[in-house]
Design a protein around this motif. Structure first.
Motif, PDB file in Angstrom:
ATOM      1  N   VAL A  91      13.480 -12.726   2.124  1.00 24.74           N
ATOM      2  CA  VAL A  91      12.082 -12.423   1.852  1.00 24.74           C
ATOM      3  C   VAL A  91      11.837 -10.921   1.839  1.00 24.74           C
ATOM      4  O   VAL A  91      11.207 -10.394   0.930  1.00 24.74           O
ATOM      5  CB  VAL A  91      11.166 -13.109   2.887  1.00 24.74           C
ATOM      6  CG1 VAL A  91       9.707 -12.744   2.630  1.00 24.74           C
ATOM      7  CG2 VAL A  91      11.344 -14.623   2.833  1.00 24.74           C
ATOM      8  N   THR A  92      12.283 -10.222   2.854  1.00 26.49           N
ATOM      9  CA  THR A  92      12.053  -8.775   2.945  1.00 26.49           C
ATOM     10  C   THR A  92      13.383  -8.037   2.897  1.00 26.49           C
ATOM     11  O   THR A  92      14.390  -8.504   3.423  1.00 26.49           O
ATOM     12  CB  THR A  92      11.333  -8.411   4.254  1.00 26.49           C
ATOM     13  OG1 THR A  92      12.107  -8.901   5.362  1.00 26.49           O
ATOM     14  CG2 THR A  92       9.950  -9.045   4.297  1.00 26.49           C
ATOM     15  N   SER A  93      13.385  -6.876   2.285  1.00 26.87           N
ATOM     16  CA  SER A  93      14.627  -6.110   2.195  1.00 26.87           C
ATOM     17  C   SER A  93      14.395  -4.613   2.183  1.00 26.87           C
ATOM     18  O   SER A  93      15.303  -3.853   1.881  1.00 26.87           O
ATOM     19  CB  SER A  93      15.386  -6.500   0.923  1.00 26.87           C
ATOM     20  OG  SER A  93      14.586  -6.245  -0.222  1.00 26.87           O
ATOM     21  N   SER A  94      13.184  -4.187   2.502  1.00 24.68           N
ATOM     22  CA  SER A  94      12.905  -2.761   2.472  1.00 24.68           C
ATOM     23  C   SER A  94      11.797  -2.419   3.459  1.00 24.68           C
ATOM     24  O   SER A  94      11.026  -3.286   3.876  1.00 24.68           O
ATOM     25  CB  SER A  94      12.498  -2.307   1.064  1.00 24.68           C
ATOM     26  OG  SER A  94      11.234  -2.854   0.718  1.00 24.68           O
ATOM     27  N   LYS A  95      11.731  -1.145   3.802  1.00 25.98           N
ATOM     28  CA  LYS A  95      10.688  -0.660   4.698  1.00 25.98           C
ATOM     29  C   LYS A  95       9.308  -0.834   4.080  1.00 25.98           C
ATOM     30  O   LYS A  95       8.355  -1.203   4.777  1.00 25.98           O
ATOM     31  CB  LYS A  95      10.955   0.815   5.023  1.00 25.98           C
ATOM     32  CG  LYS A  95       9.889   1.451   5.893  1.00 25.98           C
ATOM     33  CD  LYS A  95      10.220   2.905   6.175  1.00 25.98           C
ATOM     34  CE  LYS A  95       9.132   3.542   7.028  1.00 25.98           C
ATOM     35  NZ  LYS A  95       9.438   4.968   7.318  1.00 25.98           N
ATOM     36  N   ASN A  96       9.176  -0.574   2.802  1.00 30.06           N
ATOM     37  CA  ASN A  96       7.875  -0.678   2.146  1.00 30.06           C
ATOM     38  C   ASN A  96       7.330  -2.099   2.191  1.00 30.06           C
ATOM     39  O   ASN A  96       6.137  -2.314   2.428  1.00 30.06           O
ATOM     40  CB  ASN A  96       7.980  -0.207   0.696  1.00 30.06           C
ATOM     41  CG  ASN A  96       8.224   1.287   0.591  1.00 30.06           C
ATOM     42  OD1 ASN A  96       7.892   2.040   1.504  1.00 30.06           O
ATOM     43  ND2 ASN A  96       8.810   1.722  -0.514  1.00 30.06           N
ATOM     44  N   TRP A  97       8.195  -3.093   1.947  1.00 23.52           N
ATOM     45  CA  TRP A  97       7.749  -4.477   1.999  1.00 23.52           C
ATOM     46  C   TRP A  97       7.322  -4.854   3.414  1.00 23.52           C
ATOM     47  O   TRP A  97       6.331  -5.561   3.607  1.00 23.52           O
ATOM     48  CB  TRP A  97       8.862  -5.406   1.523  1.00 23.52           C
ATOM     49  CG  TRP A  97       8.782  -5.722   0.064  1.00 23.52           C
ATOM     50  CD1 TRP A  97       9.652  -5.330  -0.915  1.00 23.52           C
ATOM     51  CD2 TRP A  97       7.759  -6.474  -0.597  1.00 23.52           C
ATOM     52  NE1 TRP A  97       9.242  -5.788  -2.143  1.00 23.52           N
ATOM     53  CE2 TRP A  97       8.084  -6.503  -1.982  1.00 23.52           C
ATOM     54  CE3 TRP A  97       6.607  -7.131  -0.171  1.00 23.52           C
ATOM     55  CZ2 TRP A  97       7.297  -7.149  -2.923  1.00 23.52           C
ATOM     56  CZ3 TRP A  97       5.823  -7.786  -1.113  1.00 23.52           C
ATOM     57  CH2 TRP A  97       6.167  -7.794  -2.458  1.00 23.52           C
ATOM     58  N   CYS A  98       8.064  -4.401   4.411  1.00 25.33           N
ATOM     59  CA  CYS A  98       7.702  -4.704   5.793  1.00 25.33           C
ATOM     60  C   CYS A  98       6.369  -4.069   6.162  1.00 25.33           C
ATOM     61  O   CYS A  98       5.537  -4.691   6.836  1.00 25.33           O
ATOM     62  CB  CYS A  98       8.796  -4.230   6.752  1.00 25.33           C
ATOM     63  SG  CYS A  98      10.170  -5.396   6.924  1.00 25.33           S
TER      64      CYS A  98
END
Length: 333
Positions: A91-98
């Motif tokens: 689902v998440t794979s980056s700092k921006n998405w988190c």
């Protein structure tokens, strides 16, 4: 807390993400589905009834739609992502998405908490003749300013409250762990997203402040206003028979209906506090014990977080004729 690279045996990896067994996953999917369908029915059925009112919308219905919409968005934006992750999809794979997801989660959860309080407070103020009448009697189609201002205050202040999540969260990666989860239900990181405050003390200050202001305070206020409403209705019922047309607010001439509404709100508050309490107790146990029961309690925390969204539409249907009609028609279809 600042992300640290530690031995995975010492801490739970990636924001305390716990994979559910197939049976529990199926049960969790049912809970999330109930939350989505139930709150969608409330939004559509009550919302449609509002727009069809020829003399203006019922203020209480507007508040119900606002609360159900926030519950629906939490279920869609948070709980469905947990299911997708449990099914093995990333689902998440980056700092921006988190940062985006953590900010949205905190915003919607805070709105849901204060919207539940708004429902109880508005009912109390209506009984005390301090709020606008239950029905807009002016003949205008526009919503009353008091209710609109309440919605604006809830959504705007909750957005400001969630700003730290947009700034101080990050993706933990495959080997990242955290040494402490924030306590509150609005601030618990998930799906590999971790807090990244400049220092441990600043993180603890934020966790404590957010839990007190955006969880404990509204719970105390919603409990106090609802119990006050029940007390007002109880004392009025004893002093004035139902056939008496003496003085009082317009709402007080509908004592049985208002008493039923107060009991429905009480049931919502009890469900909310139970879900909130189970979540916080479970997460606290994980924070400070890390014993053999940690994984089980994190599962309990996830389930308890979804109980309110799943069952609150059913409680609302008990006190709302339109909802009962819609649900009955769906079941008998």
């Amino acid at each position: 807390m600042r992300t640290q690279l530690l031995d995975q045996k010492d801490t739970v990896k990636k924001g305390a993400l716990v994979q559910l067994p197939p049976v529990l996953l199926a049960f969790y999917m049912i809970l999330v589905l109930l939350g989505i369908l139930g709150n969608a029915v409330v939004v559509c059925a009550v919302g449609e009834d509002m727009f069809r009112e020829t003399r203006g919308a019922r203020n209480s219905d507007m508040i119900l739609v606002n609360m159900a919409f926030s519950s629906l968005m939490v279920s869609v934006m948070r709980n469905t992502l947990l299911i997708i992750s449990d099914l093995g999809l990333k689902v998440t794979s980056s700092k921006n998405w988190c940062q985006f997801l953590m900010g949205i989660w905190m915003w919607l959860r805070s709105v849901n908490v204060w919207s539940t309080f708004f429902l109880s407070a508005f009912h109390y103020l209506t009984l005390r003749r301090l709020a606008p009448p239950i029905v807009n009697l002016t003949g205008t189609q526009g919503p009353p300013k008091t209710v609109v201002m309440g919605f604006g205050l809830i959504w705007s202040t909750s957005l400001l409250y969630s700003v730290p999540a947009f700034l101080f969260s990050t993706y933990g990666g495959e080997n990242a762990t955290e040494t402490l989860m924030l306590v509150g239900t609005t601030t618990r990181p998930l799906l590999g997203c971790l807090w990244d405050f400049p220092s441990t003390s600043s993180g603890l200050v934020f966790a404590t402040t957010s839990m007190v202001i955006h969880e404990i305070v509204p719970i105390v206020l919603m409990s106090g206003t609802n119990l006050s409403s029940l007390f007002i209705l109880y004392t009025h019922g004893n002093k004035h028979p139902l056939t008496h047309n003496g003085q009082g607010t317009p709402a007080m001439h509908r004592v049985p209906a208002e008493r039923r509404a107060a009991k429905v709100i009480l049931a919502l508050i009890i469900l909310f506090i139970t879900s909130w309490g189970a979540n916080v107790v479970s997460v606290n146990y994980f924070n400070y014990n890390r014993g053999t029961s940690s994984t089980s309690l994190l599962v309990i925390a996830r389930f308890s977080n979804s109980f309110f969204y799943a069952f609150s539409p059913m409680i609302l249907a008990v006190g709302h004729r339109k909802l009962r009609t819609v649900i009955r028609s769906v079941i008998t279809y």
